[in-house]
Design a protein around this motif. Structure first.
Motif, PDB file in Angstrom:
ATOM      1  N   UNK A 116       0.804  -1.230   0.000  1.00 51.76           N
ATOM      2  CA  UNK A 116       0.000   0.000   0.000  1.00 51.76           C
ATOM      3  C   UNK A 116       0.830   1.271   0.000  1.00 51.76           C
ATOM      4  N   UNK A 117       2.111   1.149   0.322  1.00 49.45           N
ATOM      5  CA  UNK A 117       2.982   2.335   0.345  1.00 49.45           C
ATOM      6  C   UNK A 117       3.608   2.618  -1.011  1.00 49.45           C
ATOM      7  N   UNK A 118       3.305   1.792  -2.035  1.00 46.91           N
ATOM      8  CA  UNK A 118       3.916   1.938  -3.344  1.00 46.91           C
ATOM      9  C   UNK A 118       2.895   2.342  -4.399  1.00 46.91           C
ATOM     10  N   UNK A 119       3.337   3.162  -5.350  1.00 45.45           N
ATOM     11  CA  UNK A 119       2.555   3.404  -6.559  1.00 45.45           C
ATOM     12  C   UNK A 119       3.051   2.446  -7.640  1.00 45.45           C
ATOM     13  N   UNK A 120       2.253   2.239  -8.677  1.00 47.02           N
ATOM     14  CA  UNK A 120       2.671   1.359  -9.765  1.00 47.02           C
ATOM     15  C   UNK A 120       3.909   1.903 -10.465  1.00 47.02           C
ATOM     16  N   UNK A 121       3.963   3.221 -10.628  1.00 41.77           N
ATOM     17  CA  UNK A 121       5.108   3.838 -11.299  1.00 41.77           C
ATOM     18  C   UNK A 121       6.394   3.620 -10.502  1.00 41.77           C
ATOM     19  N   UNK A 122       6.293   3.748  -9.189  1.00 40.72           N
ATOM     20  CA  UNK A 122       7.469   3.517  -8.352  1.00 40.72           C
ATOM     21  C   UNK A 122       7.926   2.071  -8.446  1.00 40.72           C
ATOM     22  N   UNK A 123       6.974   1.144  -8.385  1.00 40.90           N
ATOM     23  CA  UNK A 123       7.312  -0.275  -8.488  1.00 40.90           C
ATOM     24  C   UNK A 123       7.968  -0.569  -9.831  1.00 40.90           C
ATOM     25  N   UNK A 124       7.415   0.015 -10.905  1.00 42.96           N
ATOM     26  CA  UNK A 124       7.957  -0.233 -12.232  1.00 42.96           C
ATOM     27  C   UNK A 124       9.387   0.231 -12.403  1.00 42.96           C
TER      28      UNK A 124
END
Length: 447
Positions: free
Chosen positions: A219-227
């Motif tokens: 929950x602390x991550x955005x998809x863009x950050x993960x990518x």
């Protein structure tokens, strides 16, 4: 009907929110309905991500959430920027952070105070109730002391009525085995965890029938950050591990996914809480940390990874005190990481056996693992390895083969589930804590 009592829950990080706060507020709202107003107050924590308030706002039954930036104003002035009011009677419930914050806030608001304690109870003279995970030695105290069990076990009961059509949502056949890849939520784990998990998924996609993989996005991550952790331009540490890259794909319809150069899709599940998803996976691959406790509470079989490559890039291990400060130092932090790591191995093995380890022509990772001791929470609880921990220079193909072994031997997965159920225990701690809360919420009630 207007609420009669304020219940103020103090917490600090995503792990505590998911495994303590969520079960508690769910049970509290079911029991008290509209009799109480539930407020979640985030307190300062060096391990917090900054998005904890957003996570708490997603929990049904929570009436209001105060971000950590406003905590000191509340503690010092009893006010907030959004103009919170306070009912005459209430209870402050400690569920993570520094116990002193709960004591001080209870005094400021004129409310009673409950501490939920896992390892140590402090400030026992200034609280009303001490709820213990397990029996602990305590000095004489006026507080009511009760052993209620582990709040985390109540995760078992949450979301059981919710059975999303996971396979249908992912666009895969209903009989396709599903593997959860949990690479962590903090940068130092994601740097290696994401590429390693993508490479594991590539190997699993080549078998017949194929195995589908899904990442429950923290929950602390955005998809863009993960990518970005799958992109070598943003993650230079990719070169330290036999991982792979991927591109983030966000179709207008359906679930987003990471796509590797081989065309493997690793789906990204964002629905929170993710318990209904995890109940439908065959097995999970996870890093060490709170994930292992959460999966254990759900009785999800798992393989726990501790890549030796982390020594090259990581400064953040679950170490507290002086060791934790040293590995966080710039410039020299990585050297301290290796030093602390090997010091822990030496302490576990004894100096004679450690010296033999250093003199060996090849690194004996099984011996290193023995020196480190158990790192996964269910193994720590059981004091034996009930879920496998893989330590060393991890090869994605070897990890994938172990996953396939378990999928081909369902009796092994069943035995692991039973062992997890046995070590975690039965739920009920949240209901006991709710009962204590409601009993002392009445100013005149003495336990």
């Amino acid at each position: 009907m207007a609420a009669e009592q304020d219940i103020v829950v103090l917490s600090n990080g995503p792990g505590e929110l998911a495994t303590w706060v969520y079960p508690y507020v769910t049970a509290l709202r079911q029991e008290a309905t509209d009799q109480v107003r539930i407020s979640v107050v985030m307190v300062p924590c060096p391990h917090a991500s900054g998005r904890e308030a957003d996570i708490a706002r997603c929990y049904l039954g929570v009436d209001r959430v105060l971000p950590v930036q406003e905590f000191w104003r509340l503690l010092c002035t009893k006010t907030t920027s959004s103009g919170w009011d306070w009912l005459p009677h209430g209870v402050v419930v400690f569920l993570g952070g520094d116990q002193l914050f709960a004591v001080l806030l209870a005094k400021r608001l004129g409310y009673r105070c409950i501490l939920y304690c896992e390892w140590q109870a402090r400030w026992h003279r200034w609280v009303d109730v001490i709820a213990l995970r397990r029996p602990l030695p305590l000095p004489p105290t006026r507080a009511h002391v009760a052993v209620i069990g582990d709040l985390m076990t109540d995760v078992q009961t949450l979301g059981r009525g919710e059975q999303p059509q996971v396979h249908q949502d992912l666009g895969i056949a209903a009989d396709t085995p599903l593997v959860a890849l949990m690479a962590g939520s903090k940068p130092n784990k994601l740097k290696l965890g994401v590429p390693l998990c993508l490479a594991i998924a590539d190997h699993l996609a080549t078998v017949n029938p194929p195995v589908a993989c899904v990442i429950p996005v923290a929950p602390t991550l955005t998809l863009e950050t993960l990518g970005r952790y799958a992109d070598p331009q943003h993650n230079p540490d990719l070169k330290h591990i036999a991982g792979t890259t991927a591109q983030l794909q966000q179709p207008p319809e359906g679930i987003p996914y990471l796509e590797t150069p081989k065309g493997t899709k690793v789906y990204l599940w964002q629905q929170l809480p993710n318990y209904p998803l995890l109940r439908q996976v065959a097995i999970a691959v996870t890093t060490v940390g709170a994930n292992t406790a959460e999966l254990a509470a759900l009785n999800v079989p798992m393989i726990v990874l501790l890549p030796a490559q982390q020594l090259r890039v990581q400064r953040a291990h679950p170490w507290d005190g002086l060791a934790g400060l040293l590995v966080a130092l710039p410039a020299i932090g990585r050297h301290w990481t290796a030093l602390v790591f090997w010091a822990l191995v030496a302490k576990g093995l004894g100096w004679r056996q450690f010296w033999q380890l250093l003199q060996a022509p090849e690194m004996d990772w099984q011996l290193v693992k023995q020196g480190l001791g158990y790192k996964a929470w269910p193994n720590l609880w059981a004091q034996q390895e009930i879920v496998p921990e893989l330590v060393g220079s991890l090869d994605p193909h070897a990890v994938a083969q172990q996953i396939l072994y378990y999928l081909a031997h369902p009796q092994e997965l069943t035995a692991m589930k039973a062992a997890l159920q046995n070590v975690v225990g039965d739920p009920g701690a949240a209901a006991k804590l709710v009962d204590l809360t409601l009993k002392i919420a009445d100013k005149g009630h003495r336990l």
